[in-house]
Design a protein around this motif. Structure first.
Motif, PDB file in Angstrom:
ATOM      1  N   ARG B 199      -4.020  -6.599  -8.154  1.00 46.39           N
ATOM      2  CA  ARG B 199      -3.643  -5.866  -6.943  1.00 46.39           C
ATOM      3  C   ARG B 199      -3.994  -4.388  -7.101  1.00 46.39           C
ATOM      4  O   ARG B 199      -3.799  -3.816  -8.187  1.00 46.39           O
ATOM      5  CB  ARG B 199      -2.143  -6.024  -6.689  1.00 46.39           C
ATOM      6  N   PRO B 200      -4.458  -3.751  -6.031  1.00 50.21           N
ATOM      7  CA  PRO B 200      -4.882  -2.343  -6.141  1.00 50.21           C
ATOM      8  C   PRO B 200      -3.741  -1.419  -6.551  1.00 50.21           C
ATOM      9  O   PRO B 200      -3.993  -0.336  -7.086  1.00 50.21           O
ATOM     10  CB  PRO B 200      -5.383  -1.999  -4.740  1.00 50.21           C
ATOM     11  N   THR B 201      -2.506  -1.844  -6.297  1.00 48.45           N
ATOM     12  CA  THR B 201      -1.357  -0.977  -6.603  1.00 48.45           C
ATOM     13  C   THR B 201      -0.840  -1.160  -8.029  1.00 48.45           C
ATOM     14  O   THR B 201       0.096  -0.465  -8.438  1.00 48.45           O
ATOM     15  CB  THR B 201      -0.206  -1.298  -5.622  1.00 48.45           C
ATOM     16  N   ASP B 202      -1.423  -2.104  -8.790  1.00 52.19           N
ATOM     17  CA  ASP B 202      -0.944  -2.340 -10.160  1.00 52.19           C
ATOM     18  C   ASP B 202      -1.154  -1.109 -11.039  1.00 52.19           C
ATOM     19  O   ASP B 202      -2.185  -0.428 -10.932  1.00 52.19           O
ATOM     20  CB  ASP B 202      -1.703  -3.511 -10.807  1.00 52.19           C
TER      21      ASP B 202
END
Lengths: 260, 260
Positions: B199-202
C-alpha cells in the motif's frame, strides 16, 4: 486475467462438451468486462460444494448449471425465480449481496428466443418435446409461456413426462399439455431435449419417418453442431434447428443475471 | 478455454495484487497447455473450502497459496515436502491420483533462484531477513539450503523470528542463524519479506541508513514493481533486487509440480 478478475463457471458432469467457456471471452472483451468463465467438473455427490464455493469465494459471482445437476441445484439455492420453479430446475445461480443464493432458469427462454431469431414462432403451434430432464422441463415451460397451442412431452421414463405435464397444466389452462409415448399426428415442432446425439454411438432420440414435411426438427445438443438426428431430418428435406442458437440467445441473459 | 481446460488458481486474501493469473497464459500458450489460472479470494475462515474444492472438482488440479494462508494450508494437506515442513508453510497444493493432497513450498527456492539469475550468489554471505511470515520462513529455509554463512531473522513479532531460527538451526549446524531485532553490522543482503510496501501509505519495512555500500536490498513485493524501499535504496546507490524475479523463477517449478 489478473487479481481482480471475476470468476464465473459452468458446472456439469461431464463438462468436456460445454461451449460457454469458449464462447464467453469474446463477449467479455466486447463489453470490457474483467471476468473469466471456466468449466467445473463436479459429480452429483459433490454438488453441495458449488453453493459452498459461491458463499466462500469472494470473486466467484455465479455459475451456470448443466447436465445432470439442474434439478438438484434447485434444492440447494435459497430462492428461485418463478420460471425456475415452473421448470423444476435452475441453470443459473448467483450470490446476492447478502450472501444468499438465487437460482434462475433461462434454458427454455434461450431455446424459444433462438427459434424466434431463426424466424420460427411457436405461438399457436404444436410441439412434440422428447426429453423431460432439466433442459426439457425448462423448454416445456418456455413453450407454454410463449403460447403454444399443444404440447406433448415424451420421456424414456414416462413418470418424468407426466410430472412435467402435471406441473404445467394448472398454470396454462388454455394449452393442451399432455404426456405422450409416441409421435403425435403432425407436430409443427419436434424437439430433442435428451442427451442422445452427444456420443457418435447414440441411437436417434426419435424416429422422424412420420413427421410432416412442414415440421421443424430441433436439437438442443451443441456438439456436434449437426447431430445425427438433424442429418436424418435434412436428408428428408425437413427444416432443422440446431443447438447453438439456444446458447447464443442465452449469453446476454447470463450477463444480465450476473449484473455484468 | 473449453470444456477440457485444466483449472489452476492462486488463493489469497486479498488477491487483487497477485501476478500469477496474468503471467501464466503466456507460458501455457508457449507450451501448448490447455489450462487457466484464476484468482480465488478466500478468507481465513473459508480456507477449508480449498481442499474440499481440490478433492471435489475434477478439473481443478491444484493451486498456489498466498498471503495470509501459507502456514494454515500446511495443516490442511495430507502430506508436505521436506522443504515445506522446514518452512512451516506451503505455497503449492496439488491433488494426487488417489485424491490426497500434497503441499510444497517453492517461494524460497524461487527467491534464491531469482537472485542467482540476477548474478547474486548467497553462498557464504550474510543475510538480514525482515519478515518471518509464510514467505519469510520459506526464504529463510532456502537461504540456509543455498549455503549462507549467517542469517538474521527479524519480525515485528519477535516470537515468529525466534520460531524460524529455532526450526532451522538444528538442520544447518554450520550456519549462524539467529533472531535479531535490529540491522546487523554489515549484511550482504537485506531482504523485505513483510507485506509493507503493497500500500502506498505503508512505512518502510526497515531503515537502510546503516547498510554498507555493497549491500543488495531485496523486496519480494511485486506490485508496485519498485517499492518505496527499493526507491530509497536506489537513492543511496545501493544495488536493488525487486520482487518479480522470485515469481519468474517459480513459474516453471509450478508447472513441474502440477505435472504440466
Amino acid at each position: 486475467m489478473d487479481g481482480n478478475t471475476i470468476l464465473l463457471a459452468t458446472v456439469g458432469d461431464p463438462v468436456a462438451q460445454v461451449q460457454t467457456p469458449a464462447r464467453m471471452p469474446e463477449l467479455f472483451a466486447a463489453r470490457g468486462i474483467n471476468a473469466t468463465w471456466v468449466p467445473l467438473h463436479v459429480t452429483a455427490a459433490n454438488l453441495p460444494l458449488v453453493p459452498a464455493m459461491l458463499r466462500g469465494i469472494g470473486n466467484f459471482r455465479g455459475c451456470s448449471i448443466t447436465v445432470p445437476h439442474k434439478m438438484a441445484m434447485l434444492t440447494l439455492v435459497d430462492r428461485a425465480t418463478p420460471r425456475a420453479r415452473l421448470s423444476a430446475g435452475v441453470n443459473l445461480v448467483r450470490r446476492e449481496a447478502d450472501g444468499s443464493l438465487t437460482g434462475d432458469m433461462v434454458d427454455g427462454l434461450g431455446f424459444v428466443a433462438g427459434l424466434a431469431d431463426a424466424g420460427h414462432s411457436v405461438r399457436g403451434k404444436s410441439a412434440w418435446l422428447v426429453g423431460a430432464g432439466g433442459a426439457g422441463a425448462a423448454i416445456a415451460a418456455a413453450l407454454c409461456e410463449a403460447g403454444v397451442a399443444w404440447l406433448g412431452v415424451q420421456d424414456v421414463d414416462p413418470s418424468r413426462a407426466r410430472a412435467v405435464a402435471d406441473r404445467l397444466s394448472p398454470h396454462f389452462p388454455a394449452i393442451r399439455i399432455m404426456a405422450v409415448d409416441a409421435a403425435p399426428a403432425a407436430p409443427d415442432f419436434a424437439i430433442n431435449a435428451t442427451p442422445l446425439g452427444l456420443r457418435p454411438t447414440d441411437p436417434l432420440p426419435f424416429a422422424i419417418d412420420g413427421l410432416p414435411a412442414t415440421a421443424v426438427v430441433c436439437d438442443i445438443i451443441m456438439k456436434p453442431a449437426i447431430t445425427p438426428l438433424l442429418h436424418a431430418a435434412e436428408a428428408r428435406r425437413l427444416t432443422i434447428h440446431p443447438g447453438a442458437p439456444m446458447l447464443t440467445a442465452q449469453m446476454p441473459l447470463y450477463l444480465e443475471f450476473f449484473g455484468l
